[in-house]
Design a protein around this motif. Sequence first.
Motif, PDB file in Angstrom:
ATOM      1  N   THR A 185      29.420  82.320  41.007  1.00  0.00           N
ATOM      2  CA  THR A 185      29.539  80.862  41.060  1.00  0.00           C
ATOM      3  C   THR A 185      29.748  80.339  39.644  1.00  0.00           C
ATOM      4  N   GLN A 221      38.445  74.345  42.158  1.00  0.00           N
ATOM      5  CA  GLN A 221      38.426  75.444  43.116  1.00  0.00           C
ATOM      6  C   GLN A 221      39.806  76.019  43.391  1.00  0.00           C
ATOM      7  N   GLU A 222      40.857  75.263  43.050  1.00  0.00           N
ATOM      8  CA  GLU A 222      42.220  75.758  43.247  1.00  0.00           C
ATOM      9  C   GLU A 222      42.730  76.571  42.056  1.00  0.00           C
ATOM     10  N   THR A 251      34.277  83.033  42.820  1.00  0.00           N
ATOM     11  CA  THR A 251      35.181  84.174  42.883  1.00  0.00           C
ATOM     12  C   THR A 251      34.434  85.329  43.533  1.00  0.00           C
ATOM     13  N   THR A 253      31.373  73.159  41.742  1.00  0.00           N
ATOM     14  CA  THR A 253      31.481  74.546  41.302  1.00  0.00           C
ATOM     15  C   THR A 253      32.636  75.238  42.013  1.00  0.00           C
ATOM     16  N   ALA A 254      32.967  76.423  41.524  1.00  0.00           N
ATOM     17  CA  ALA A 254      33.971  77.281  42.154  1.00  0.00           C
ATOM     18  C   ALA A 254      33.380  78.681  42.297  1.00  0.00           C
TER      19      ALA A 254
END
Length: 246
Positions: A206, A111-112, A228, A225-226
């Motif tokens: 996602t 996530q970073e 945007t 997950t991440a």
Amino acid sequence: MRIENRQNWIGELLNDSQGGGRASGASTTYERRVPGCNGYPKLSMGCDGLRSLPAPECEHGEFVFDPATVYVRSRATNALLSQHQTRGYCPGESAEPMSSTQIVFTAADFQELPLVGSGISIEPDHEEYIIRLPVIVVTDPSPQVLETDVLGTQILVRATPETYTWEWGDKGEPTVTADPGKSYPEHTVFHEYVTLGAFTITLTTTWTGEYSIDGGSTWQPVNGTAETTDTAEPITIGERVPLLTG
């Protein structure tokens, strides 16, 4: 008698030019004695903790191996796969792991990362759209690959879109789909506005992730997950009034 330079002694014993490398399958184990710690102080006992452990009592005349930090690296890429600490031990015994640090890429790490949003394309490309007619949206489903560093090891991370959440900027419900959309006339993702005005479309993508510590030969899933977010320029919804001419 204590073996003070464990790395060099093992290198001579194995006649290994790498000084302490032992091949096993797809990995090679490099043994380093404690005093250097090689820049990895995060293991649970730390360097000072290992040095303070009492030496084991071995049979008369036998060597005693000092505590050590053991590094396991890929034979193909030299990437660090794991590391652990061992107590001092006698010949014929195995080095007992004290603690272990695996190269694991977490959901928080994922996530970073500076992931790029999948983008918004609005069709047809007009300055004004018509009420109760479809406003078509499309996004890019392509994966993206980034490089990052974990415990001094370069790893590859591959992010793949999983779902798309479209916020239309009106009072309508969001659209959640795994479909990136298609252009007219095969369009699959669209919205019909029922009020006039200016509206801003927002897309939240996602992403699922995989990471590789061997240059992309093998991949492991990221446990999480991440997301945007992309925001389009506001669009105007108007109406067309037919004019009668005589």
